[in-house]
Each structure stands twice: as C-alpha cells, then as structure tokens.
Design an enzyme around this catalytic site. Structure first.
Site, short mmCIF file in Angstrom:
data_model
loop_
_atom_site.label_atom_id
_atom_site.label_comp_id
_atom_site.label_asym_id
_atom_site.label_seq_id
_atom_site.Cartn_x
_atom_site.Cartn_y
_atom_site.Cartn_z
N GLU A 123 -47.59 50.74 -34.40
CA GLU A 123 -46.39 51.39 -33.85
C GLU A 123 -45.68 52.26 -34.89
O GLU A 123 -45.27 53.38 -34.60
CB GLU A 123 -45.44 50.34 -33.28
CG GLU A 123 -45.98 49.64 -32.04
CD GLU A 123 -46.32 50.61 -30.91
OE1 GLU A 123 -45.69 51.68 -30.80
OE2 GLU A 123 -47.24 50.31 -30.15
N GLU A 130 -53.09 57.89 -30.39
CA GLU A 130 -53.32 56.45 -30.26
C GLU A 130 -54.32 55.97 -31.32
O GLU A 130 -54.13 54.93 -31.95
CB GLU A 130 -53.89 56.15 -28.87
CG GLU A 130 -52.86 55.71 -27.88
CD GLU A 130 -52.02 54.57 -28.42
OE1 GLU A 130 -52.59 53.56 -28.86
OE2 GLU A 130 -50.79 54.69 -28.44
N HIS A 180 -54.91 55.33 -24.21
CA HIS A 180 -55.43 54.09 -24.82
C HIS A 180 -56.88 53.84 -24.45
O HIS A 180 -57.50 52.93 -24.96
CB HIS A 180 -54.61 52.87 -24.38
CG HIS A 180 -53.17 52.92 -24.76
ND1 HIS A 180 -52.23 53.60 -24.02
CD2 HIS A 180 -52.51 52.37 -25.80
CE1 HIS A 180 -51.05 53.46 -24.59
NE2 HIS A 180 -51.18 52.72 -25.67
ZN ZN Z 1 -49.84 53.32 -29.60
#
Ligand code: ZN
Length: 340
Positions: A167, A192, A263
């Site tokens: 994060e 990502e 993702h």
């Molecule tokens: Zn992420």
C-alpha cells in the site's frame, strides 16, 4: 506550488474477491456485509483521482510516523494514538501499523536511498480500525487506512508487512512515476504489480531471504484458512493451491484478460519480476529491485507492459551497462511472460 499527479485509492483486496466470497457466504448477514464493503470500495475508488501534489515546500524530514484510530468509523484520520519515537501502546494494530511503516521507510531509505514516499521525508500517516469488520486496507492518495477484517474470512491487515509495503508503495509510485500511473488497464495493472514487487521485496529484506528462500506470496496470513493461504503468488500467478480458490491471475500474455481488473492482469508483470530476480540470483533487493525502481522514473502515466519492459531494460543499462548480463536477464524475463 503544486503539480497534478494521478493517484489511486488503491485497495489490497479487489472487489471481485469480495463478490466471490459473498456468493459463497453462509449467512445473509455475511453476504450483505461483503457486498456493502464492495460498494464502499467502489465509492472511495470513484472519488477524485487527480490530486494536487505539493512540491518542494515542506522541510525535508526524517522518519516520521503517526498512527490514528478511526474507532470503527469512517472519519479520517481519527484519534492520534502514536507518533514517531513514542512508546508502544496497548493496541496491537496501532503498533503493527507503526512498525510496518517504519520497516518500509527504512527499506526505501537504506536500499534505494529514497527519503519516504515523496523522497522529501513525507510524514507517513496510518489509520487503524476503519469502519466495522472492514475487509480491506488501502492507500487513499494521502495516507494508509486499515480495516480489522471480519475475523471469519479476513484476519486483519496490519500483521502482514507485504500488505503494508504494497500500500505504501502505491504512494511511492504516485510520486516516482512522472505524473503517476493511471489506475486502469495496463498502467493500472503495472501500478498494482509495482506494489506487489516492492511489497514482496520488503518482506524478503526483513526476513533476510534470498530469491530461492522467499515464498513470493502476497498477503500470506491475512486470510482465514477456510478461504486460502494468500492473495497472489508471483512465482506462479493463478495457482489456486498456493493462494485461494478464486485466484484468476494470468501468468503470461496468453492469459491476458481484456478489460480485466488491475489486480488480475498484474500477474503478468509480477511474474516477469520474479523471473528476472531468479535469473539474477542472490537477494531480490540487490539487483532486480533497483532496476525496477529506476524504471519508475522512465514511465509515463499511460505506460503499457511493453513500456515497462523497455524501461526496465534501459534501467539495467543505466545501472549495469549495455549488453550486461543484468540487461539480458531483464529482457529475457519479459520474454518469459510473452510481453516482448
Ligand atoms: Zn494495490
């Protein structure tokens, strides 16, 4: 003075995972909670995706962390619980968020010579106990936010260093890529992937594991055993035995999902990094990590996988020279996943 940069409200758990878990929920209450959180995520993600980034104003700082408690509400940042140098408090989640931010800061400082998220000593703010039984953690463009998990499917998010580092790396990407990386399509999947790459490297660095010893899993320990072992595998994207039953990540371009979630397609650049790190041997943070990090500065907001392949190859040349074994290893890694 401020510039505009693309930032994301980036969640560790994709909405598709919450929806799949809702489909198999054993009670109506569980199903509603999961679908509700899916909507919360969509709402937060849909909020303004461009924010002004202050440039060159704040005094250059050193490691500065603050941790707040949202007390199960959604108002950010919440009540201040711990600041830099303060002693540990009774709340484990506060201490875990504090420690995880510290390890992530130390890695960027010591290994990549980066001073915090913005390279100017930005204070790292974290809020724990967001909402009630919230099954997610996210970077909102300015700070970290952690839910507790419902205790049934998700066991909490502050305990996993790779989740914290993932994060916070969204913040690094926002600042290190000129203009940021747009959080959709291939640039979004790259965004990502970069977070998974450094999330995994930072876990390996902390555990002093070389590329052979590392498990290359993302989010091991945050899922209840009934759900699975981890969110994703960089060594073998889409291997449900290693992760969980809904893992839909492709490993190569042959499985690329047109219009897929960021993702999902991130499995491809994730595996390219893994292949490069294995080929370069030793510790992932010695060569492969610095190459990927240097490549960030060579990207544009719409960068594709092919652009990342080119950028990492250029970065390898800048760090190790043209025609070096390192450059060849990086180029070969992108061939493994079918990008070049
Ligand atoms: Zn992420």
């Amino acid at each position: 003075m401020a510039t505009q940069a693309h930032r994301c409200t980036c969640f560790i758990i994709p909405p598709s995972m919450l929806r799949k878990l809702a489909d198999t929920a054993t009670s109506q209450a569980d199903r509603c909670l999961l679908l509700d959180q899916c909507e919360t995520s969509a709402y937060l993600r849909g909020q303004r995706s461009i924010s002004p980034v202050a440039t060159g104003v704040a005094a250059v700082g050193e490691k500065r962390r603050t941790v707040y408690d949202a007390n199960h509400k959604t108002t950010l940042p919440g009540k201040l619980m711990r600041t830099e140098g303060g002693v540990a408090v009774a709340d484990a989640a506060v201490n875990q968020a504090y420690d995880g931010a510290g390890i992530t800061y130390d890695f960027y400082r010591e290994v990549l010579k980066r001073n915090s998220i913005d390279n100017k000593g930005l204070r790292i703010d974290s809020t724990v106990h967001y909402q009630n039984k919230f099954n997610n953690a996210f970077w909102n463009g300015q700070q970290m936010v952690y839910g507790d998990g419902d205790g049934k499917l998700f066991l909490g998010f502050t305990g996993a260093l790779d989740v914290i580092a993932h994060e916070l790396t969204h913040g690094v990407t926002q600042h290190a890529v000129p203009g940021g990386l747009i959080y959709e399509n291939q640039s979004g999947a790259l965004n990502e992937s970069i977070s998974d790459v450094f999330g995994s490297i930072i876990k390996q660095w902390k555990l002093k594991q070389n590329v052979e010893q590392a498990d290359w899993l993302i989010g091991a320990g945050i899922l209840a055993p009934s759900v699975g072992k981890a969110l994703r595998s960089m060594a073998d994207p889409g291997n449900k035995e290693l992760t969980w039953s809904g893992d839909d990540q492709p490993k190569t371009m042959a499985g690329y999902v047109e219009g897929g979630d960021v993702h999902t397609n991130s499995g491809i650049p994730n595996h390219a990094f893994y292949a490069a790190a294995i080929a370069l041997k030793g510790n992932s943070w010695d060569k492969a990590g610095p190459v990927w990090y240097k490549a960030l500065g060579l990207l544009t907001p719409n960068a594709s996988f092919a652009d990342m392949a080119k950028a990492t190859s250029q970065a390898a040349v800048l760090l190790y020279g043209a025609d070096s074994p390192e450059q060849h290893a990086v180029q070969a890694a992108w061939k493994v996943v079918g990008v070049v």
